[in-house]
Design a protein around this motif. Structure first.
Motif, PDB file in Angstrom:
ATOM      1  N   ALA A  17      49.191  -0.782  29.071  1.00  0.00           N
ATOM      2  CA  ALA A  17      50.557  -1.627  28.083  1.00  0.00           C
ATOM      3  C   ALA A  17      51.644  -2.537  29.021  1.00  0.00           C
ATOM      4  N   ALA A  18      51.656  -2.744  30.305  1.00  0.00           N
ATOM      5  CA  ALA A  18      52.358  -3.812  31.055  1.00  0.00           C
ATOM      6  C   ALA A  18      51.917  -5.096  31.100  1.00  0.00           C
ATOM      7  N   GLY A  19      50.178  -4.828  30.816  1.00  0.00           N
ATOM      8  CA  GLY A  19      49.074  -6.658  30.864  1.00  0.00           C
ATOM      9  C   GLY A  19      48.574  -6.333  31.882  1.00  0.00           C
ATOM     10  N   LEU A  20      48.440  -5.387  33.094  1.00  0.00           N
ATOM     11  CA  LEU A  20      47.871  -5.538  34.127  1.00  0.00           C
ATOM     12  C   LEU A  20      45.581  -4.829  33.527  1.00  0.00           C
ATOM     13  N   THR A  21      44.989  -5.891  33.879  1.00  0.00           N
ATOM     14  CA  THR A  21      43.371  -6.052  33.874  1.00  0.00           C
ATOM     15  C   THR A  21      42.828  -4.485  34.001  1.00  0.00           C
ATOM     16  N   VAL A  22      41.271  -4.231  33.109  1.00  0.00           N
ATOM     17  CA  VAL A  22      41.189  -2.712  34.042  1.00  0.00           C
ATOM     18  C   VAL A  22      41.230  -3.008  35.011  1.00  0.00           C
ATOM     19  N   ARG A  23      39.908  -4.079  35.499  1.00  0.00           N
ATOM     20  CA  ARG A  23      40.176  -4.748  37.546  1.00  0.00           C
ATOM     21  C   ARG A  23      41.359  -4.215  38.121  1.00  0.00           C
ATOM     22  N   GLU A  24      42.604  -4.354  37.693  1.00  0.00           N
ATOM     23  CA  GLU A  24      43.007  -4.414  38.555  1.00  0.00           C
ATOM     24  C   GLU A  24      44.219  -3.168  38.464  1.00  0.00           C
ATOM     25  N   ILE A  25      43.837  -2.584  37.172  1.00  0.00           N
ATOM     26  CA  ILE A  25      44.473  -0.377  37.200  1.00  0.00           C
ATOM     27  C   ILE A  25      43.444  -0.034  38.569  1.00  0.00           C
ATOM     28  N   SER A  26      41.600  -0.444  38.100  1.00  0.00           N
ATOM     29  CA  SER A  26      40.889  -0.157  38.713  1.00  0.00           C
ATOM     30  C   SER A  26      41.029  -0.280  40.967  1.00  0.00           C
ATOM     31  N   ASP A  27      41.458  -1.706  41.475  1.00  0.00           N
ATOM     32  CA  ASP A  27      41.543  -1.837  42.442  1.00  0.00           C
ATOM     33  C   ASP A  27      42.712  -1.025  42.999  1.00  0.00           C
ATOM     34  N   LEU A  28      43.905  -0.611  41.692  1.00  0.00           N
ATOM     35  CA  LEU A  28      45.309   0.464  42.074  1.00  0.00           C
ATOM     36  C   LEU A  28      44.846   1.460  42.880  1.00  0.00           C
ATOM     37  N   CYS A  29      44.343   2.203  41.799  1.00  0.00           N
ATOM     38  CA  CYS A  29      44.335   3.097  41.469  1.00  0.00           C
ATOM     39  C   CYS A  29      42.527   4.156  41.580  1.00  0.00           C
ATOM     40  N   HIS A  30      42.129   3.155  42.187  1.00  0.00           N
ATOM     41  CA  HIS A  30      40.539   3.958  43.342  1.00  0.00           C
ATOM     42  C   HIS A  30      39.823   4.866  42.097  1.00  0.00           C
ATOM     43  N   TRP A  31      39.180   4.448  40.838  1.00  0.00           N
ATOM     44  CA  TRP A  31      39.042   4.866  40.001  1.00  0.00           C
ATOM     45  C   TRP A  31      37.784   2.810  39.296  1.00  0.00           C
ATOM     46  N   GLN A  32      36.570   3.816  38.861  1.00  0.00           N
ATOM     47  CA  GLN A  32      35.469   2.802  38.606  1.00  0.00           C
ATOM     48  C   GLN A  32      35.708   2.323  37.070  1.00  0.00           C
ATOM     49  N   CYS A  33      36.165   0.913  37.263  1.00  0.00           N
ATOM     50  CA  CYS A  33      35.920  -0.035  35.782  1.00  0.00           C
ATOM     51  C   CYS A  33      35.507   1.262  34.974  1.00  0.00           C
ATOM     52  N   THR A  34      34.328   1.198  34.870  1.00  0.00           N
ATOM     53  CA  THR A  34      33.719   1.975  33.490  1.00  0.00           C
ATOM     54  C   THR A  34      34.263   3.305  33.149  1.00  0.00           C
ATOM     55  N   THR A  35      35.221   4.122  33.898  1.00  0.00           N
ATOM     56  CA  THR A  35      35.747   5.252  33.605  1.00  0.00           C
ATOM     57  C   THR A  35      37.415   4.970  32.936  1.00  0.00           C
ATOM     58  N   ILE A  36      38.031   4.103  33.720  1.00  0.00           N
ATOM     59  CA  ILE A  36      38.789   3.732  32.667  1.00  0.00           C
ATOM     60  C   ILE A  36      38.839   2.253  31.612  1.00  0.00           C
ATOM     61  N   HIS A  37      37.592   2.104  31.441  1.00  0.00           N
ATOM     62  CA  HIS A  37      37.328   1.350  30.149  1.00  0.00           C
ATOM     63  C   HIS A  37      36.714   2.371  28.776  1.00  0.00           C
ATOM     64  N   ARG A  38      36.747   3.517  29.350  1.00  0.00           N
ATOM     65  CA  ARG A  38      35.817   4.896  28.430  1.00  0.00           C
ATOM     66  C   ARG A  38      37.565   5.469  28.388  1.00  0.00           C
ATOM     67  N   HIS A  39      38.213   5.740  29.194  1.00  0.00           N
ATOM     68  CA  HIS A  39      39.149   5.792  28.869  1.00  0.00           C
ATOM     69  C   HIS A  39      40.400   5.467  27.410  1.00  0.00           C
ATOM     70  N   LEU A  40      40.505   3.521  27.652  1.00  0.00           N
ATOM     71  CA  LEU A  40      41.294   2.808  27.197  1.00  0.00           C
ATOM     72  C   LEU A  40      40.630   2.987  25.396  1.00  0.00           C
ATOM     73  N   GLN A  41      39.616   3.050  25.597  1.00  0.00           N
ATOM     74  CA  GLN A  41      38.688   3.197  24.490  1.00  0.00           C
ATOM     75  C   GLN A  41      38.881   4.593  23.934  1.00  0.00           C
ATOM     76  N   MET A  42      39.318   5.342  24.613  1.00  0.00           N
ATOM     77  CA  MET A  42      39.748   6.508  23.254  1.00  0.00           C
ATOM     78  C   MET A  42      41.062   6.688  23.262  1.00  0.00           C
ATOM     79  N   ARG A  43      41.732   5.967  23.944  1.00  0.00           N
ATOM     80  CA  ARG A  43      43.076   5.754  23.837  1.00  0.00           C
ATOM     81  C   ARG A  43      43.255   4.857  21.965  1.00  0.00           C
ATOM     82  N   GLU A  44      42.861   3.915  22.405  1.00  0.00           N
ATOM     83  CA  GLU A  44      42.584   3.295  21.051  1.00  0.00           C
ATOM     84  C   GLU A  44      42.162   3.731  20.067  1.00  0.00           C
ATOM     85  N   LYS A  45      40.985   5.083  20.011  1.00  0.00           N
ATOM     86  CA  LYS A  45      40.504   5.631  19.077  1.00  0.00           C
ATOM     87  C   LYS A  45      42.054   6.452  18.272  1.00  0.00           C
TER      88      LYS A  45
END
Length: 208
Positions: A17-45
């Protein structure tokens, strides 16, 4: 167990929500981009508008966005802090001094209100980054002067003089004490310094 209507990773939601990209969130939290993408898709739903909010924040980031080179420097400082349990110092080698200057620049931008939300979020992992290091050093010098003043007074049973002094050391302390009086009279002495002076020297404010 809570259903998908409750976010499994609210920290990712905040960053997105603050404007960080999925790649930036991945680098910061050490999770795979695909996992974060799926999570955010679910949140949009379950929370329509999540992506639109992110896009608006991303568009508003402007020039003060966490670039690849900026994130690389942050990673270097984080690694330094992990190894040495402290922030880089100006008395270190060339690499440490370079990182020290970078941390100073981040703190200055933050205190001046010139730092974007994504950078502030990413810097949260760096302990003590927003502290004014130079002010901290000046405060340490001030405390050392107060300690010398206490020791002088205990030894000679009087406060040091900046006129008619008996030594250069007394003159330096006398001048410092006179400056504290002036700043107190002008309302410019920091409250915590005034409190420490009051505790160390009863009735010192009446002396000029």
């Amino acid at each position: 167990m809570a259903g998908w209507e409750v976010s499994r990773h609210p920290e990712w939601d905040m960053m997105y929500a603050a404007g960080l990209t999925v790649r930036e969130i991945s680098d910061l939290c050490h999770w795979q981009c695909t996992t974060i993408h799926r999570h955010l898709q679910m949140r949009e739903k379950y929370e329509s508008g999540t992506h639109a909010k992110h896009e608006a924040a991303l568009a508003a980031r402007g020039v003060d966005r966490p670039t690849i080179s900026w994130r690389k420097l942050l990673a270097e400082v984080l690694e330094f802090q992990t190894i040495h349990s402290r922030l880089p110092h100006h008395e270190g080698d060339d690499t440490e001094r370079r990182l020290h200057r970078w941390v100073l620049d981040q703190g200055r931008a933050y205190r001046n209100g010139e730092m974007s939300a994504p950078k502030i979020i990413l810097l949260d992992a760096l302990v003590g980054w927003s502290i004014d290091i130079r002010q901290q050093e000046r405060d340490e010098v001030w405390r050392a002067k107060l300690t010398s003043l206490i020791e002088f007074t205990a030894t000679y049973q009087r406060t040091p003089r900046y006129q008619n002094f008996s030594s250069e050391a007394e003159r330096v302390l006398g001048v410092w004490l006179h400056v504290q009086h002036q700043r107190r009279a002008e309302g410019k002495l920091l409250p915590w310094r005034l409190e420490m002076m009051d505790e160390a020297f009863l009735h010192w404010q009446s002396r000029m």
